[in-house]
Design a protein around this motif. Sequence first.
Motif, PDB file in Angstrom:
ATOM      1  N   ASN A   1       0.830  -1.208   0.000  1.00  0.00           N
ATOM      2  CA  ASN A   1       0.000   0.000   0.000  1.00  0.00           C
ATOM      3  C   ASN A   1       0.864   1.257   0.000  1.00  0.00           C
ATOM      4  OD1 ASN A   1      -2.656  -0.939  -0.164  1.00  0.00           O
ATOM      5  ND2 ASN A   1      -2.796  -1.308   2.035  1.00  0.00           N
ATOM      6  N   GLU A   2       1.946   1.219   0.782  1.00  0.00           N
ATOM      7  CA  GLU A   2       2.845   2.370   0.786  1.00  0.00           C
ATOM      8  C   GLU A   2       3.557   2.500  -0.558  1.00  0.00           C
ATOM      9  OE1 GLU A   2       5.188   4.256   4.273  1.00  0.00           O
ATOM     10  OE2 GLU A   2       6.440   2.622   3.495  1.00  0.00           O
TER      11      GLU A   2
ATOM     12  N   TYR B   1       4.841   4.868  -5.841  1.00  0.00           N
ATOM     13  CA  TYR B   1       4.948   4.656  -7.287  1.00  0.00           C
ATOM     14  C   TYR B   1       3.922   5.487  -8.063  1.00  0.00           C
ATOM     15  CZ  TYR B   1       8.099   0.734  -6.390  1.00  0.00           C
ATOM     16  OH  TYR B   1       9.161  -0.035  -6.003  1.00  0.00           O
ATOM     17  N   ASP B   2       2.761   5.693  -7.481  1.00  0.00           N
ATOM     18  CA  ASP B   2       1.761   6.528  -8.153  1.00  0.00           C
ATOM     19  C   ASP B   2       2.299   7.945  -8.351  1.00  0.00           C
ATOM     20  OD1 ASP B   2      -1.049   6.989  -9.110  1.00  0.00           O
ATOM     21  OD2 ASP B   2      -1.024   8.397  -7.435  1.00  0.00           O
ATOM     22  N   ALA B   3       3.000   8.451  -7.336  1.00  0.00           N
ATOM     23  CA  ALA B   3       3.587   9.792  -7.461  1.00  0.00           C
ATOM     24  C   ALA B   3       4.635   9.837  -8.567  1.00  0.00           C
ATOM     25  CB  ALA B   3       4.214  10.211  -6.135  1.00  0.00           C
ATOM     26  N   MET B   4       5.243   8.683  -8.860  1.00  0.00           N
ATOM     27  CA  MET B   4       6.264   8.599  -9.907  1.00  0.00           C
ATOM     28  C   MET B   4       5.682   8.246 -11.273  1.00  0.00           C
ATOM     29  SD  MET B   4       9.203   6.448  -7.901  1.00  0.00           S
ATOM     30  CE  MET B   4      10.001   7.058  -6.417  1.00  0.00           C
ATOM     31  N   GLY B   5       4.355   8.030 -11.317  1.00  0.00           N
ATOM     32  CA  GLY B   5       3.735   7.632 -12.565  1.00  0.00           C
ATOM     33  C   GLY B   5       3.949   6.173 -12.910  1.00  0.00           C
ATOM     34  N   ILE B   6       4.201   5.343 -11.916  1.00  0.00           N
ATOM     35  CA  ILE B   6       4.458   3.911 -12.116  1.00  0.00           C
ATOM     36  C   ILE B   6       3.275   3.113 -11.598  1.00  0.00           C
ATOM     37  CG2 ILE B   6       5.953   1.967 -11.446  1.00  0.00           C
ATOM     38  CD1 ILE B   6       8.218   4.032 -11.111  1.00  0.00           C
TER      39      ILE B   6
ATOM     40  N   ARG C   1      -7.701  10.672  -3.747  1.00  0.00           N
ATOM     41  CA  ARG C   1      -7.435  10.420  -5.169  1.00  0.00           C
ATOM     42  C   ARG C   1      -8.702  10.640  -6.004  1.00  0.00           C
ATOM     43  NH1 ARG C   1      -4.057  10.325  -8.471  1.00  0.00           N
ATOM     44  NH2 ARG C   1      -4.064   8.212  -9.322  1.00  0.00           N
ATOM     45  N   LEU C   2      -9.840  10.238  -5.450  1.00  0.00           N
ATOM     46  CA  LEU C   2     -11.095  10.447  -6.167  1.00  0.00           C
ATOM     47  C   LEU C   2     -11.390  11.942  -6.300  1.00  0.00           C
ATOM     48  CD1 LEU C   2     -13.643   9.442  -7.516  1.00  0.00           C
ATOM     49  CD2 LEU C   2     -14.673   9.156  -5.238  1.00  0.00           C
ATOM     50  N   ALA C   3     -11.163  12.689  -5.238  1.00  0.00           N
ATOM     51  CA  ALA C   3     -11.398  14.137  -5.291  1.00  0.00           C
ATOM     52  C   ALA C   3     -10.511  14.784  -6.354  1.00  0.00           C
ATOM     53  CB  ALA C   3     -11.122  14.759  -3.918  1.00  0.00           C
ATOM     54  N   GLU C   4      -9.237  14.378  -6.428  1.00  0.00           N
ATOM     55  CA  GLU C   4      -8.331  14.912  -7.442  1.00  0.00           C
ATOM     56  C   GLU C   4      -8.815  14.559  -8.847  1.00  0.00           C
ATOM     57  OE1 GLU C   4      -4.538  13.255  -6.619  1.00  0.00           O
ATOM     58  OE2 GLU C   4      -4.343  14.208  -4.648  1.00  0.00           O
ATOM     59  N   ALA C   5      -9.256  13.298  -9.017  1.00  0.00           N
ATOM     60  CA  ALA C   5      -9.713  12.856 -10.338  1.00  0.00           C
ATOM     61  C   ALA C   5     -10.949  13.625 -10.785  1.00  0.00           C
ATOM     62  CB  ALA C   5      -9.999  11.363 -10.308  1.00  0.00           C
ATOM     63  N   LEU C   6     -11.884  13.864  -9.866  1.00  0.00           N
ATOM     64  CA  LEU C   6     -13.079  14.638 -10.202  1.00  0.00           C
ATOM     65  C   LEU C   6     -12.719  16.061 -10.592  1.00  0.00           C
ATOM     66  CD1 LEU C   6     -15.504  13.416  -7.398  1.00  0.00           C
ATOM     67  CD2 LEU C   6     -15.875  13.141  -9.853  1.00  0.00           C
TER      68      LEU C   6
ATOM     69  N   LEU D   1      -9.897  -4.225 -20.114  1.00  0.00           N
ATOM     70  CA  LEU D   1     -10.885  -3.227 -20.528  1.00  0.00           C
ATOM     71  C   LEU D   1     -10.238  -1.859 -20.759  1.00  0.00           C
ATOM     72  CD1 LEU D   1     -13.715  -4.268 -18.057  1.00  0.00           C
ATOM     73  CD2 LEU D   1     -13.645  -4.688 -20.523  1.00  0.00           C
ATOM     74  N   ASP D   2     -10.948  -1.014 -21.474  1.00  0.00           N
ATOM     75  CA  ASP D   2     -10.469   0.331 -21.802  1.00  0.00           C
ATOM     76  C   ASP D   2     -10.269   1.131 -20.513  1.00  0.00           C
ATOM     77  OD1 ASP D   2      -9.864   2.749 -22.941  1.00  0.00           O
ATOM     78  OD2 ASP D   2     -11.923   3.196 -23.573  1.00  0.00           O
ATOM     79  N   LEU D   3      -9.080   1.698 -20.363  1.00  0.00           N
ATOM     80  CA  LEU D   3      -8.749   2.434 -19.148  1.00  0.00           C
ATOM     81  C   LEU D   3      -8.807   3.950 -19.346  1.00  0.00           C
ATOM     82  CD1 LEU D   3      -5.721   0.304 -17.855  1.00  0.00           C
ATOM     83  CD2 LEU D   3      -8.150   0.025 -17.355  1.00  0.00           C
ATOM     84  N   ALA D   4      -9.419   4.392 -20.414  1.00  0.00           N
ATOM     85  CA  ALA D   4      -9.427   5.837 -20.703  1.00  0.00           C
ATOM     86  C   ALA D   4     -10.092   6.634 -19.596  1.00  0.00           C
ATOM     87  CB  ALA D   4     -10.134   6.096 -22.043  1.00  0.00           C
ATOM     88  N   ARG D   5     -11.112   6.063 -18.955  1.00  0.00           N
ATOM     89  CA  ARG D   5     -11.826   6.788 -17.895  1.00  0.00           C
ATOM     90  C   ARG D   5     -11.538   6.217 -16.515  1.00  0.00           C
ATOM     91  NH1 ARG D   5     -17.734   6.539 -20.440  1.00  0.00           N
ATOM     92  NH2 ARG D   5     -16.786   4.687 -21.379  1.00  0.00           N
ATOM     93  N   VAL D   6     -10.432   5.490 -16.376  1.00  0.00           N
ATOM     94  CA  VAL D   6     -10.104   4.822 -15.117  1.00  0.00           C
ATOM     95  C   VAL D   6      -8.870   5.470 -14.485  1.00  0.00           C
ATOM     96  CG1 VAL D   6      -9.391   2.665 -14.027  1.00  0.00           C
ATOM     97  CG2 VAL D   6     -11.094   2.637 -15.865  1.00  0.00           C
ATOM     98  N   VAL D   7      -8.988   5.752 -13.194  1.00  0.00           N
ATOM     99  CA  VAL D   7      -7.845   6.202 -12.390  1.00  0.00           C
ATOM    100  C   VAL D   7      -7.592   5.107 -11.347  1.00  0.00           C
ATOM    101  CG1 VAL D   7      -6.998   7.922 -10.770  1.00  0.00           C
ATOM    102  CG2 VAL D   7      -8.390   8.631 -12.735  1.00  0.00           C
ATOM    103  N   LYS D   8      -6.350   4.690 -11.215  1.00  0.00           N
ATOM    104  CA  LYS D   8      -6.026   3.665 -10.221  1.00  0.00           C
ATOM    105  C   LYS D   8      -5.662   4.325  -8.896  1.00  0.00           C
ATOM    106  CE  LYS D   8      -4.457   0.227 -13.567  1.00  0.00           C
ATOM    107  NZ  LYS D   8      -3.398  -0.750 -13.913  1.00  0.00           N
ATOM    108  N   ALA D   9      -6.042   3.664  -7.814  1.00  0.00           N
ATOM    109  CA  ALA D   9      -5.750   4.241  -6.484  1.00  0.00           C
ATOM    110  C   ALA D   9      -5.466   3.125  -5.491  1.00  0.00           C
ATOM    111  CB  ALA D   9      -6.934   5.070  -5.999  1.00  0.00           C
TER     112      ALA D   9
END
Length: 449
Positions: A240-241, A246-251, A319-324, A441-449
């Motif tokens: 989780n950490e 890695y998310d901050a690094m775009g990985i 993360r959801l708030a940022e994505a919105l 599936l298509d990830l165009a509208r998906v944000v991973k968290a």
Amino acid sequence: MSESPTNPHAANLLARIEGRTARVGIIGLGYVGLPLALALCRAGFPVLGFDIDQRRVALLNRGESGIRHIASDALQEALAENRFEATADFARLGEADAVLICVPTPLTRQREPDLAFVERASRQIAEALRPGQLVVLESTTWPGTTLEVVKPILERGGERSGETFFLAFSPEREDPGNPDYGTRDIPKIVGGDGAHALQLAVALYGAAMASTVPVSSPSVAEAVKLTENIFRSVNIALVNELKVVYDAMGIDVWDVIAAAATKPFGFMPFQPGPGLGGHCIPIDPFYLAWKAREFEVPTRFIELAGEINTAMPRHVVDRLAEALDRRFRRGLNGAHVLVLGVAYKRNVEDTRESASFRLIEILEDRGARTSYHDPHVPEIGPTREHVQLAGRRSVDLTPEALAGFDAVLVATDHDDVDYALVAQHMRLGLDTRNAFAKRGLDLARVVKA
């Protein structure tokens, strides 16, 4: 045949166990007690199950398990053969030759062990305790509970452990919904209060399980269960950490884990998520940390893992708030969010300690409206910590419904959800389980968290 014990009570009980005439009482007929009861029935033992819930007792006596992954046909077979009966009459505990305690061991609001259910079960047994009975605690707890809490309660009436009755600890190791390992397949850890108790408990479980693993004391057996789940808690906290880093690094952390798992030694894959859930991993580490304070021993790894895992729901909501904000130039306040899955793990209906409940609370505290869909949880039942959620019902997944949500938050990745439908019609998806990518599936509208 086992060597006959020198104690006449133990010798008589051992003979009854080996002859499959010993009657087994099980207190608590839920996710642990019911599969254990059915395993013992299949081994030829008559089982008397005890539960405080009259409705559950009636359900079981009708041949309905009430638990998705426990087939009702096994229960119906046991009933037809007169090997199983459920009751709420705890005065009948004296009818059992062996009594197995399978009750919850939750935490208080202060994150301290709550042994109220264990203590109540122990008092109920004590009121009916007779010479020659075996009592086994299966509920997960801190090392020392069997000898320091249960044993004194049972001995109040004058019976003595190791002399007139026999006491052991054997931790439940259930993994609800696991298709590869059922109750019978998982080796049974057994620790007894003395040699006779150990011999009797090993004989009983050995008749129903594929294997038993005797250990030197009940405290060792208690520590084994905590160690297993603390190991998982610490490693889940680690990934989780890493997910945050890695998310901050775009990985993509899931890509990293999948590649690392190809190493045939020195690495064991754990998967990140929105937080911990279930009856063990969110709770058990706190039991050991609490007990360790008595010995003035720090438990820094355990407590740090708890902090990281406990913080994950808030990270997910951030993360959801940022994505919105990025997609629609709006925040959470007034947004309508669909939480996909409220069970604590995939393909089960068990909501105990579910991270989804905490996600819903945080979302609503920040002004969002929430609904949920879960094919296994049509309605949220009463909970100790989230009373305001009781009675809420799962909504249907339709194109029209999905289009009406600002975001879909995947909290539990059940297999029998139409993710293609969700991906096609949702406006935005926040995926905490890598559910869309795993299905190509298509990830165009998906944000991973």
